[in-house]
Each structure stands twice: as structure tokens, then as C-alpha cells.
Design a protein around this motif. Structure first.
Motif, PDB file in Angstrom:
ATOM      1  N   ARG A  86     -93.155  23.249 -28.077  1.00 35.36           N
ATOM      2  CA  ARG A  86     -92.924  24.344 -29.316  1.00 35.36           C
ATOM      3  C   ARG A  86     -93.214  25.595 -28.625  1.00 35.36           C
ATOM      4  NH1 ARG A  86     -94.012  21.786 -34.076  1.00 35.36           N
ATOM      5  NH2 ARG A  86     -93.568  19.853 -34.350  1.00 35.36           N
ATOM      6  N   GLU A  87     -93.688  25.718 -27.631  1.00 32.82           N
ATOM      7  CA  GLU A  87     -93.735  26.791 -27.299  1.00 32.82           C
ATOM      8  C   GLU A  87     -92.612  27.801 -26.763  1.00 32.82           C
ATOM      9  OE1 GLU A  87     -96.285  27.649 -23.469  1.00 32.82           O
ATOM     10  OE2 GLU A  87     -97.530  29.823 -24.106  1.00 32.82           O
ATOM     11  N   SER A  88     -91.579  27.276 -25.898  1.00 31.92           N
ATOM     12  CA  SER A  88     -89.979  27.260 -25.973  1.00 31.92           C
ATOM     13  C   SER A  88     -89.775  28.016 -26.856  1.00 31.92           C
ATOM     14  CB  SER A  88     -89.473  26.836 -25.442  1.00 31.92           C
ATOM     15  OG  SER A  88     -89.988  25.673 -24.135  1.00 31.92           O
ATOM     16  N   ASN A  89     -89.341  26.880 -28.552  1.00 29.92           N
ATOM     17  CA  ASN A  89     -89.176  27.220 -29.407  1.00 29.92           C
ATOM     18  C   ASN A  89     -89.602  28.425 -30.011  1.00 29.92           C
ATOM     19  OD1 ASN A  89     -87.869  25.496 -29.646  1.00 29.92           O
ATOM     20  ND2 ASN A  89     -89.062  23.455 -30.400  1.00 29.92           N
ATOM     21  N   ASP A  90     -91.480  28.712 -29.734  1.00 32.37           N
ATOM     22  CA  ASP A  90     -91.653  29.482 -30.615  1.00 32.37           C
ATOM     23  C   ASP A  90     -91.429  31.204 -29.832  1.00 32.37           C
ATOM     24  OD1 ASP A  90     -93.481  28.168 -32.201  1.00 32.37           O
ATOM     25  OD2 ASP A  90     -94.953  28.332 -30.976  1.00 32.37           O
ATOM     26  N   ASP A  91     -91.195  31.337 -29.033  1.00 34.25           N
ATOM     27  CA  ASP A  91     -90.173  31.694 -27.658  1.00 34.25           C
ATOM     28  C   ASP A  91     -89.402  32.783 -28.700  1.00 34.25           C
ATOM     29  OD1 ASP A  91     -90.630  34.101 -25.941  1.00 34.25           O
ATOM     30  OD2 ASP A  91     -89.455  32.696 -24.403  1.00 34.25           O
ATOM     31  N   LEU A  92     -88.210  31.961 -28.908  1.00 35.07           N
ATOM     32  CA  LEU A  92     -87.000  31.811 -28.700  1.00 35.07           C
ATOM     33  C   LEU A  92     -87.309  32.026 -30.171  1.00 35.07           C
ATOM     34  CD1 LEU A  92     -83.943  31.412 -28.957  1.00 35.07           C
ATOM     35  CD2 LEU A  92     -84.225  29.088 -29.359  1.00 35.07           C
TER      36      LEU A  92
END
Lengths: 386, 514
Positions: A86-92
Motif C-alpha cells: 500500500r505504501e508503495s502504491n501511495d508513493d506511486l
């Protein structure tokens, strides 16, 4: 204020004040067609998404510039880094003007490093997200997952579409299946491998990265243990794939091969328990039709027919044995022997085997029986008179 | 709204002036003076003075409404041939001189005036207090032709005309039975429009006929120019968007409905005849369904039901799914929708509204314009909506497909008045879809269904025989069974004599003639 006016006002309020204004236009969404998840270091992940670019797809309205579809790629790949998916997606998301939309994700690829470390937590994110499809295919990349997403196969506009089609025709396994297998006692998932390969067109110029779904990754729970070699991968086909359609080649002598297409296959098993140790016997019935009879064997002749099916049975048995030997020696239950015992002999399973299934598996006897029949012979062969 | 009601109520109370109900006197000059006063400034009323025997006489008629050739030949000529020696009285004239086939006597001015206005010819003779009414109506009227609004491939090609008598005769020619009753009523204080209420005495429930007559009798209005007036004045729920009375231009449709125990109202001056009571499903049935082989009728009816739903819901569903439920669209389709919408500045809902409104505008323009220009409009419209709007990036191609499919679907509804309601209801559905998504569409459908189930047409549930369910009547709703199996009349209407045909009508070699 009359009653009539009050009612109208009430209805008006209903329309305006309700929280239902969550209308989202199609063009405010970034449709993720595939996700690739790699592990960078301990507790740091890179989640890459493949997103189509509708503007580059040559739609009627978008071709105002005139043939806008030429040259530009119809999709792009971007990735974010984070401590979980999720954090990776938010970063993206911070780099994207359109909202990531996962409803149309059909393919999830785990990089080899990620798979080795276990991916159960990442898959559970998919269940938690109501948008996601549990019917998305899970694959494991031999190298980095993001490399597969970047591939530009010739046929489909997106590599995700290619991967999905190929996973479907191979023993495609979905998020739901994988999570089931991970949670089931006495069953370990087997996941198709995806990798890229250059177009093999000799000196031709048009060389792209093609996608190849080939082979099987053998896991213990959610952790990748080894990539099956070619022989073991065929064993996985015989044991696990439901669809029988496959072309198969076996040799009946030196430089004499017969190609058959498998029409039907049926796998049964029985088990018995001797001295607290279960033993299984697998019986595989295969029906095939001859496609090419290079050996020119006379199929109407019983002796030569038996020679043919004998070699076929032996080869199939060897492949199944290779997979079973390799996986049981590492304590992996690809077929689900333990799951069967859990369901049919639950008391003994709980008492004797549940805690030490891996070690039981290593000493368990598995007998494999293959019965092949060849029913159609397009080329019945010639009888050489002596 | 309330003020409008008050005005209507007030009007109803106000006295409509009536002609004085005087008797005809023996003095011809007085009579003529009175009549001439009534027809002051009416250049089309002709007063023709003649002398027959030794008496002065007047022939009075409205020019253009009578068959003047017949009056000349059978009345005027005969009267002029009388010599002064002949003794005259009205009976003698009626029985011996006039050779027109319908002659009646009147002695009241009020009725006399009506007879003149109805197109009859009046003969007033001096010294007699009776007038002779010579029934020789004439004048030009449209000949019987194929109805434009309900054309068929197989079936009768005749349609109703504007003339009441022609219309009743067209029905009589279909049903040669003394059970067919033609009750006459006159409505409209100024127009004095004749109505004919047709029903089959043995089939139509008496309460229904009574109710229809009662509702017609309470109409007090200055004029009835079309059956639409009657329809709105007698229907159960005028606020409902759905038509509760069917209208048709086809005598065979009227005859078929009379045979099912329904009542029909023919209004003078219009070819559109009312049929009541109706159910919702009658509006998706065409008369041809009963003439073609039943296979194609079944197929067409099922197709029409499907297209009815599409005509009502397709734009709404598209709006709902494309702006709320993108996960429902297959990926490749979604991507092509996204691609074609890439350059569109409007939300899907606005886009749909623009397209639907311009489509409705085009359709309206096509109907109102002269036929020659109408074609130019449709070409223009096809260009504007179909190609230019898409290329200019104002609407997307999928939207054009949706709107045109919806249009085609709404054209397949055989009855125009239901097609109109569906066209109108499409917009609230779209608005609901634009606000609430599929939830709104479902909500709207539930409200519609509830309304349809609640609605009644002259006491008969509008959604019958589906709700309340009557299994036996379903053989003529979504499907049509072959004629040999259509053995009962619809139970909703006919209670007393339900058997329509003999049993065992299916032809087969084993059946003996009995």
C-alpha cells in the motif's frame, strides 16, 4: 409552506445532500492491468504497475492529431517504493494525475527474490482491497517482476494481456487458489513462471522482449523453494493441470519420435496407511491421438502399438516421479497428499502427521501408474514386410 | 395549479346558453324569420323558396354538408311537379312525393337546428306545423386508405377515416352480428360531436359499458376535436405517464378487441378510435402478430419486450456503469471506451443528456417538417450526430451507438403513445443513474413497476395478466400460441362466455369431422 412544497424540498435535499456523489469518470482513472512486486531489501518493496494510456490507443476521438497511435507505446510502467504494498502504491500515486484503479488487474507477478522471502502478506492486501479481483493470475518471474511488465510482446498491446492469455492456457493459478493452497494443511502451491525472451527472428530487425510463461515454481507455503526443470515442469502438468489439451512428444527409439495430442487425462489416487505411515498410489489415464508418426510404427499391430504406448507411459511416469522425488525430498507437497488425508482421515492427520508432515512426506511411498491409450491414428504407419 | 382548478370549476358551473325550445308554428313566414335569425351571418346556410301545389315551401340546408344531387332529383324536382289541384299534407309529401330514403318529422326548433347542422335537409311547408327532415348527407370526405401509423405486411389495408358513419360501417363489415351494439352520444356544447360507443352485448361486461357511458355523459365541454380529448377526460389516472386507453386506426384491431369483450369509442372527425380497458402488454402487440405464423410472432414479441427495456434503460445503464461501476465493463471494452472518451470534455451523464436531447430534437423536427425537408433534416442529423460530433470530440463514439440503439429500440414499440412515455421516462432514469449509479436505476425501476402494478384502466389492473398473475391469459402476452390453442377469451374481461372456439381444433389426420 404547503405540504407540496415541503415534499419537493425534501426530494431536492435527497438528491443534493446524499453522500452518493462519488461519480468517477473513466478518464480520471488509471486502470492497472498488471502489478509486479519486487523486494529491494529487507522490508522494502517496489510495486510496479502497468497502466494503459488510452490516448495512445488510437480511439476515434483521440486521433485528432492524425494517426496518433503510431510509435508511442500504448502503456507505461511506473513503480513506487515502500515498506508494504500500500505504501508503495501511495508513493506511486503521488506521480500520477489519475487515480490507480485495481478492478481490472488480471495479473500479479512476484519477482524471484520477493517469492523466496514469502508473499502471503502482499496477497492479503489484494483481498482487503474490495476493488481487486481474486481471479487475477499469480505468476513468478525468474528475475525481476518489473522487467516482465516492461516487455513489449508483438501480439497484444500490453504484456499483461499476453501473460493473462498464456497463464490461462497453462496451469494458471489465481490469487484465490494461491491463498487457498497456502492456507490448506498439506498442500503447497505451484505457480507458473514468467520470463522474457528476445524474439528469435534471426537477423530480423524487429526484436522485442517477448513474454514466455513456461515451467513451474515450486513453493513451500508462500516461499519459493526451486524452479522446476523441464522434466519436472511436465510432471507438474500431469499432476496439476485440469485442462488436458497439450501436444506431447516422446521417443520410441533412436531418432524416432511420435507426436501426440492429449485428448483426455484422468488422475485418481488411493492411499493406505501401514504402521502409521501413509502411502499413496496415483493412477493416470491418458488418451491421446497421433499427430505425427515419424517412426512409421504400424499402430494396427499390437506389438508395435504396445511399444509406442509403453514408451509414452514410461516417459510420463519418469516426469511425474522426477517432480515428486524432488519436491518430497524438500518436504513440499505439490499434489496435496496431506490435504487429502486431512479431509478423509482427519483424526490420524491431527494425531500423527499434522505437525511433522514435511518429514513424513520424505519417507512416504508414492507409487505412480500410467495407463496410456492411443485412440486415433492419423498416420497408421507402414508395415515393412521382411 | 389550484387556481387552474378553480377556473375549470367555475366554467363548469356557468350556464351555456341554449336555443329556445320553441315549437314550429303553422305560419311559414314566422318560422323562416326565426330560423334566419338563428343563422344570421351564416352564408353557408341556404334557404331555398319553392312553391309546391299552391303552398309556399322552404328547403333549408347547409351547403357542402348535403348530397345536393339527390335533393335536387328526389325532393325539389318532385315538389315542383305538383299541380295546385293536389291536396297536400306532410304525411302525403313524405309518403307520396319525396323519394329520399330517410325522411322524419320534427316539430321543435331545437331539434330542427341540430338536424340542419348535422347535414340534413329541412323542408318547411306553409300551413303545417311540422318540418320534414330529409336525410341525404353528403359532402366530401377522405376515402378509405391504408393507415400510416400502423402499417402491416400482412393484414387488411383499410383504415378508419374522419367520418363516423364510415367508421362504424367498417366495424360492422367485420362483425356481422346483431350483438354488436352502436350506442350514440353527442358531446360538446358547440361542436355537437357525435360519438359511437361500440361493444358486443354478449361479451362486454354490462358494468363496464355503464361505466363508460357514465364517464362520457359527465363530460361538459365546448368542443371535442379529437379522440384525445375524450381519452384524457375519461381515463383513470391522468397524472400517470402511461396511456390507459389504446387508440388505433385499424378496424381489424377494433374488431379483435370487441371480440375480447372490450369497448371502443369512435369519435366523429378523427380516424383514431379508442379501445378500453387496456393492459400494458397490449401496447407491445401489433395486429400483425395474429396474422403471421405464430413462430415469428413469438420471436417478435420477445424481441419487443427486450427492446422495451433497452429503450427505457440503456442510456441510464451506460451512464451508471461508465461513471460508477467501471469494474463491470470487460477490460478491453473499458479501454476502448476510455480511449474514445480521452478528448471528451463532458462527464458521461452530460454527454448522454446532450445526445438524447439532440436526438429527440431531430425526431421532432423530422415529424413537423414537410416530408421533402424532413429527409434533409435526417441527413443533417446523421452527419452532425454520427460523425461530426465524434470527430470534433464533443461526444464519444460509444455514446452515439448507445443513443442510436436506444432510438431504434423505441421505434420497435408498435403503439406510439407507449413509445412516447418510454421516451420521456428515459430522462428521469438517466438522471437517477447519473446521481446514484445502478442503485438509482434499480430504484427508478422499482418505482415504475409499483406504479404500473397500481394503475388501473376502467377497473382492470394495468399490468394484468402478469400482475395479478393469470397463467391462462399468458398465452397471449409474451408469446402467442397458435390459433387452435387460443380457446378462451381473456379472463379479465369476459366472465360469462369465455369459450372462443371449439376444442381439438388442431388439424391432424386422426380427427374425424363431426
Amino acid at each position: 409552506m404547503t405540504l407540496c412544497k415541503k415534499v419537493y424540498l425534501l426530494i431536492f435535499c435527497l438528491f443534493v445532500l446524499t453522500g452518493c456523489w462519488d461519480r468517477v469518470e473513466v478518464n480520471d482513472l488509471a486502470f492497472v492491468t498488471a502489478t509486479g512486486i519486487d523486494k529491494i531489501e529487507e522490508n522494502k518493496f517496489r510495486a510496479a504497475v502497468q497502466v494503459p494510456l488510452p490516448g495512445n490507443m488510437g480511439g476515434a476521438g483521440s486521433s485528432g492529431g492524425g494517426g496518433g497511435s503510431g510509435g508511442e507505446s500504448p502503456f507505461y510502467v511506473d513503480s513506487g517504493v515502500g515498506r508494504n504494498i500500500r505504501e508503495s502504491n501511495d508513493d506511486l500515486q503521488q506521480r500520477m494525475s489519475r487515480k490507480l484503479y485495481f478492478s481490472h488487474r488480471r495479473v500479479i507477478i512476484f519477482g524471484a527474490d520477493m517469492a523466496k522471502a514469502g508473499f502471503k502478506k502482499s496477497l492479503e492486501v489484494i483481498i482487503e482491497q474490495p476493488q481487486s479481483r481474486l481471479s487475477a493470475y499469480v505468476l513468478i518471474a525468474k528475475g525481476k517482476a518489473i522487467e516482465v511488465l516492461n516487455a513489449t510482446p508483438h501480439f497484444e498491446p500490453f504484456s499483461s494481456e499476453t501473460i493473462r492469455e498464456m497463464a490461462k492456457s497453462s496451469f494458471g493459478i489465481t490469487v484465490k487458489d494461491v491463498l487457498n493452497d497456502v492456507e490448506k494443511p498439506g498442500k503447497d502451491p505451484v505457480i507458473p513462471i514468467v520470463e522474457t525472451a528476445k524474439t528469435q527472428n534471426g537477423d530480423g530487425e524487429d526484436k522485442n522482449d517477448e513474454v514466455m510463461v513456461n515451467g513451474a515454481a515450486i513453493l513451500k507455503d508462500d516461499k519459493l523453494k526451486f524452479f522446476a526443470n523441464d522434466e519436472e515442469a511436465l510432471g507438474a502438468f500431469w499432476l496439476l493441470e485440469e485442462s488436458p489439451e497439450k501436444n506431447y512428444t516422446f521417443s520410441v527409439g533412436d531418432n524416432k519420435e511420435i507426436n501426440v495430442s492429449i485428448d483426455e487425462k484422468n488422475l485418481r489416487h488411493t492411499y493406505s496407511v501401514l504402521g502409521g505411515v501413509p502411502s499413496f498410489s496415483l493412477t493416470l489415464d491418458v488418451e491421446a491421438a497421433v499427430m505425427q508418426n515419424e517412426a512409421d510404427i504400424d499402430m494396427d499391430n499390437l506389438d508395435s502399438y504396445e511399444l509406442a504406448i509403453d514408451s509414452m507411459e514410461k516417459k510420463i511416469k519418469k516426469e511425474i516421479d522426477a517432480l515428486l522425488d524432488h519436491s518430497t525430498s524438500e518436504g513440499i507437497d505439490v499434489y496435496g497428499f496431506g490435504w487429502h488425508l486431512y479431509r478423509h482421515d482427519n483424526r490420524q492427520w491431527e494425531e500423527k502427521w499434522a505437525d511433522n508432515w514435511s518429514s513424513t512426506l520424505k519417507k512416504m511411498e508414492i507409487d505412480v501408474q500410467v495407463n496410456a491409450t492411443i485412440q486415433e491414428t492419423t498416420n497408421p504407419g507402414i508395415t515393412i514386410k521382411e | 395549479m389550484r387556481r387552474l382548478f378553480n377556473i375549470l370549476k367555475h366554467n363548469r358551473k356557468s350556464k351555456i346558453p341554449e336555443t329556445m325550445d320553441l315549437a314550429i308554428s303553422t305560419d311559414l313566414d314566422n318560422n323562416i324569420k326565426f330560423l334566419k335569425k338563428q343563422f344570421e351571418n351564416s352564408s353557408d346556410v341556404v334557404f331555398r323558396q319553392i312553391t309546391t301545389a299552391k303552398n309556399k315551401a322552404y328547403i333549408i340546408f347547409v351547403d357542402g354538408l348535403i348530397d345536393s344531387a339527390r335533393i335536387e332529383l328526389h325532393a325539389i324536382q318532385q315538389l315542383l311537379e305538383q299541380t295546385p289541384a293536389d291536396a297536400l299534407d306532410t304525411t302525403y309529401i313524405e309518403e307520396q312525393i319525396i323519394s329520399v330514403n330517410s325522411v322524419t318529422e320534427e316539430n321543435k326548433f331545437k331539434k330542427l337546428l341540430k338536424q340542419i347542422l348535422d347535414g340534413n335537409t329541412i323542408l318547411l311547408v306553409d300551413k303545417f306545423d311540422k318540418a320534414l327532415v330529409l336525410g341525404a348527407k353528403g359532402g366530401s370526405s377522405r376515402s378509405i386508405s391504408e393507415p400510416d401509423t400502423e402499417s402491416v405486411i400482412r393484414g387488411p389495408r383499410e383504415g378508419f377515416t374522419e367520418s363516423l358513419r364510415v367508421n362504424t360501417s367498417l366495424v360492422r363489415r367485420k362483425i356481422h352480428s346483431n350483438h354488436l351494439k352502436v350506442v350514440s352520444r353527442t358531446v360538446g356544447t358547440e361542436t355537437q360531436t357525435s360519438l359511437a360507443i361500440l361493444y358486443l352485448e354478449n361479451l362486454a361486461p354490462p358494468q363496464l359499458v355503464e361505466e363508460v357511458l357514465a364517464r362520457i355523459d359527465r363530460i361538459k365541454i365546448d368542443g371535442i376535436l379529437e379522440s384525445g380529448y375524450i381519452e384524457e377526460l375519461i381515463e383513470d389516472d391522468t397524472w400517470s405517464p402511461f396511456p390507459q386507453i389504446q387508440n388505433t386506426e385499424r378496424p381489424d384491431t377494433v374488431a379483435a378487441n370487441l371480440l375480447e369483450g372490450r369497448v371502443s369509442i369512435i369519435v366523429d372527425g378523427t380516424p383514431f378510435v379508442l379501445i378500453l380497458p387496456t393492459s400494458f402488454w397490449q401496447f407491445i402487440q401489433a395486429s400483425e402478430d395474429y396474422y403471421q405464423r405464430f413462430h415469428i410472432s413469438v420471436f417478435l414479441r420477445l424481441l419487443r419486450v427486450t427492446l422495451l427495456f433497452l429503450a427505457l434503460l440503456m442510456p441510464a445503464l451506460y451512464v451508471a456503469i461508465a461513471s460508477f461501476h467501471q469494474e463491470m465493463i470487460p477490460t478491453t471494452l473499458l479501454l476502448s471506451i476510455a480511449a474514445s472518451r480521452e478528448a471528451i470534455p463532458f462527464p458521461v451523464f452530460i454527454e448522454a443528456l446532450i445526445m438524447e436531447l439532440s436526438f429527440e430534437a431531430l425526431r421532432e423536427a423530422g415529424i413537423r417538417l414537410p416530408k421533402v425537408i424532413g429527409q434533409a433534416v435526417s441527413i443533417l442529423g446523421a452527419l452532425v450526430i454520427g460523425t461530426a460530433a465524434v470527430e470534433a470530440g464533443i461526444v464519444s463514439a460509444p455514446m452515439v451507438i448507445i443513443v442510436s440503439l436506444t432510438g431504434i429500440a423505441s421505434f420497435t414499440i408498435p403503439r406510439f403513445n407507449l413509445a412516447i412515455s418510454i421516451r420521456l421516462l428515459r430522462f428521469p432514469m438517466m438522471i437517477l443513474a447519473g446521481i446514484f449509479g445502478l442503485f438509482g436505476v434499480v430504484l427508478g425501476s422499482i418505482v415504475l413497476l409499483t406504479h404500473l402494478c397500481k394503475l388501473r384502466s376502467f377497473g382492470v389492473p394495468y399490468f394484468s395478466p402478469l400482475s395479478p398473475l393469470k397463467w391462462s391469459d399468458l398465452k397471449d402476452v409474451f408469446i402467442r400460441v397458435p390459433w387452435w390453442d387460443m380457446d378462451r377469451r381473456p379472463k379479465q374481461f369476459v366472465k360469462e362466455d369465455p369459450v372462443r372456439e371449439g376444442s381439438n381444433l388442431k388439424a391432424s389426420p386422426n380427427q374425424k369431422e363431426s
